[in-house]
Design an enzyme around this catalytic site. Structure first.
Site, mmCIF file in Angstrom:
data_model
loop_
_atom_site.group_PDB
_atom_site.id
_atom_site.type_symbol
_atom_site.label_atom_id
_atom_site.label_comp_id
_atom_site.label_asym_id
_atom_site.label_seq_id
_atom_site.Cartn_x
_atom_site.Cartn_y
_atom_site.Cartn_z
ATOM 1 N N SER A 277 39.465 44.579 39.329
ATOM 2 C CA SER A 277 38.141 44.372 38.789
ATOM 3 C C SER A 277 38.251 43.327 37.672
ATOM 4 C CB SER A 277 37.580 45.703 38.305
ATOM 5 O OG SER A 277 36.197 45.669 38.304
ATOM 6 N N HIS B 122 35.985 49.117 46.061
ATOM 7 C CA HIS B 122 36.499 48.460 44.864
ATOM 8 C C HIS B 122 37.937 48.902 44.567
ATOM 9 C CE1 HIS B 122 35.534 46.004 41.428
ATOM 10 N NE2 HIS B 122 35.710 46.969 40.553
ATOM 11 N N ASP C 158 32.814 46.668 48.900
ATOM 12 C CA ASP C 158 32.690 46.497 47.449
ATOM 13 C C ASP C 158 31.710 45.371 47.108
ATOM 14 O OD1 ASP C 158 33.061 46.260 44.721
ATOM 15 O OD2 ASP C 158 35.022 45.292 44.874
#
Length: 494
Positions: free
Chosen positions: A175, A462, A437
């Site tokens: 991320s 994710h 995601d």
């Protein structure tokens, strides 16, 4: 690190911060479901979990400022073989979670490659407090550039002190920390040999309506009718918000903590975004194996949401939408939903380290206002929600930090100018992303060069490749983990 990446939407209900930003090594999670990692680690748990402190510079870009502070880090030596590489897990927008020193795919790689494993918490998150408070004046020392310089200084000093200067260092992150992993290799190529930049949004943008477009497609991949039912429910709710006579019923339907009050567009936008967040969060982490982090709600998947939305026994789509909201409250043991923007404003402008948003909410939204944008607006027609357009997000920058729309736009442009956005020129960085995601829209999903490969994993969400493997993983996910290992093996020989 933190596989979280939130936008600024949180439930600050009974001090639960809901809407994990990233969450690989992040803290306040809320999902579950797991598999023990390896027996070797359990024997060394005491060793693994001990937090250590590194003396870090406050401002890396002002030679006249000699102030320092203590930055938290963790070490796992269980797999290290003399001469082996050093793996550095990068912390993100939440507390560094020591569970990552015991679980996760990076440790499988470490065991095979004889690596020393370190994790450095991001400045201003968790226990790493560079300043006395979170005032806007203090937060000027919070940026991705300062964070990268923290990593560079940490790597240099640890290298000198532990005899690791000539070892090959590999950065890991998912991320926002995935972006940092890529940018660490980009900006400090003499210090980091290779990077695994998972689910990394490398392109900054003020408006990010594509996020909700991916949410639509991810819901539709479960059931074509599902996003249409969500849209119908959302449209009905929008209509009802125009008539104050419906507010008592809405308050009951969604278990609000106090009677719904809509005095400004910010009030209705905050309420609508909070409800949409139930779907956004579930899609973002759909079926990720995150239980080891101590998070709740991993049992709530896209399939579960779509089955509630398709349940005609619950009534019209609006009633099913309300049932989803109640299900989420129950799952997280939250008594009622605080949908008040004025309460949120009070929480987000609290500048104390003991404040309810000090776990990461106030800091991360500051970074979105001064570097990234990433606002998940309803400005696209090809998504299921309504009522939280870009101006609602942008106004929060002014409300919380006195950052204007012009300053925000300029800051985002500067970020892309500094890092290159999608146009990264480097080597030995791999970019894994999941098709489910929503953040993949701002990431690298096709190879840039043979030395900057992308791994686009169909059917995963994710940071999926970072979590511990389990028997029900999709074959694409297993292949992706193996592919990353082969790249690391190859790159460490170079």
């Amino acid at each position: 690190m933190n596989c979280r990446l939130t936008n600024e939407r949180f439930f600050f209900t009974e001090e639960k911060l809901l809407r994990v930003f990233f969450t690989a090594p992040a803290g306040e999670g809320q999902y579950k479901g797991f598999r023990k990692f390896t027996g070797v680690q359990d024997a060394r748990q005491r060793d693994v979990f001990e937090q250590q402190w590194f003396t870090q510079k406050l401002d890396h870009f002002n030679g006249a400022d000699s102030r320092v502070w203590k930055q938290r880090y963790f070490v796992n030596k269980a797999f290290y073989k003399p001469g082996g590489p050093v793996f550095l897990m990068i912390g993100g927008e939440g507390p560094a979670n020591p569970a990552w020193m015991q679980y996760g795919t990076w440790l499988t790689y470490a065991e095979k490659l004889g690596a020393l494993c370190l994790m450095l918490e991001h400045r201003f998150y968790g226990e790493s407090h560079p300043t006395v408070d979170l005032s806007t004046d203090s937060l000027r020392f919070l940026s991705s550039r300062q964070a990268l310089a923290d990593l560079a200084h940490f790597r240099t000093v640890m290298g000198e002190n532990k005899g690791l200067t000539n070892r090959k260092w590999v950065a890991f992150g998912g991320s926002y920390p995935g972006s940092l992993a890529a940018w660490f290799r980009l900006k400090y190529p003499h210090l980091v040999h290779a990077s695994v930049a998972t689910s990394a949004p490398v392109h900054a943008t003020v408006n990010f309506p594509e996020y909700l477009e991916v949410v639509w497609r991810s819901l539709a991949s479960e059931n074509a009718e599902c996003p249409l039912l969500v849209k119908k429910a959302s449209d009905t709710l929008m209509e009802r918000l125009k008539d104050p006579k419906t507010y008592n019923n809405i308050t009951k339907d969604f278990k609000l903590c106090s009677k719904l009050q809509i005095q400004t567009e910010m009030d209705s936008a905050y309420f609508l975004e909070t409800l949409a967040g139930n779907f956004m969060d579930v899609v973002q982490y759909n079926e990720d194996n995150r239980g080891f982090e101590g998070v709740l709600g991993t049992n709530i998947t896209i399939q579960v949401l779509c089955s509630v939305m398709g349940d005609i026994s619950l009534g019209e789509p609006y009633a099913r939408y309300a049932a989803v909201a109640r299900l989420m409250l129950e799952t997280f043991s939250i008594r009622c939903l605080d949908a008040s923007f004025s309460n949120n404003l009070r929480v987000m402008t609290n500048t104390s380290w003991d404040g309810p948003a000090a776990g990461g909410g106030r800091q991360w939204v500051y970074q979105t206002c001064t570097e990234f944008g990433f606002y998940q607006s309803t400005d696209s027609p090809n998504q299921p929600f309504a009522g939280f357009p870009l101006p609602y997000h942008v106004k929060q920058c002014a409300d919380y930090y006195n950052v204007s729309a012009e300053q925000l736009a300029e800051a985002v442009a500067q970020t892309n100018e500094y890092y290159g956005g999608y146009d990264i020129r480097s080597t030995r960085i791999v970019f894994p992303n999941g098709s489910i995601d929503p953040w993949h829209a701002l990431g690298i999903t096709q190879d840039i060069t043979a030395d900057l490969p992308a791994i686009f994993i169909k059917g995963t969400a994710h940071c999926a490749n970072m979590y511990p493997a389990r028997s029900q993983d999709l074959p694409e996910l297993t292949l992706a983990r193996d592919h990353i290992f082969l790249l690391l093996q190859q790159w460490l020989k170079q």
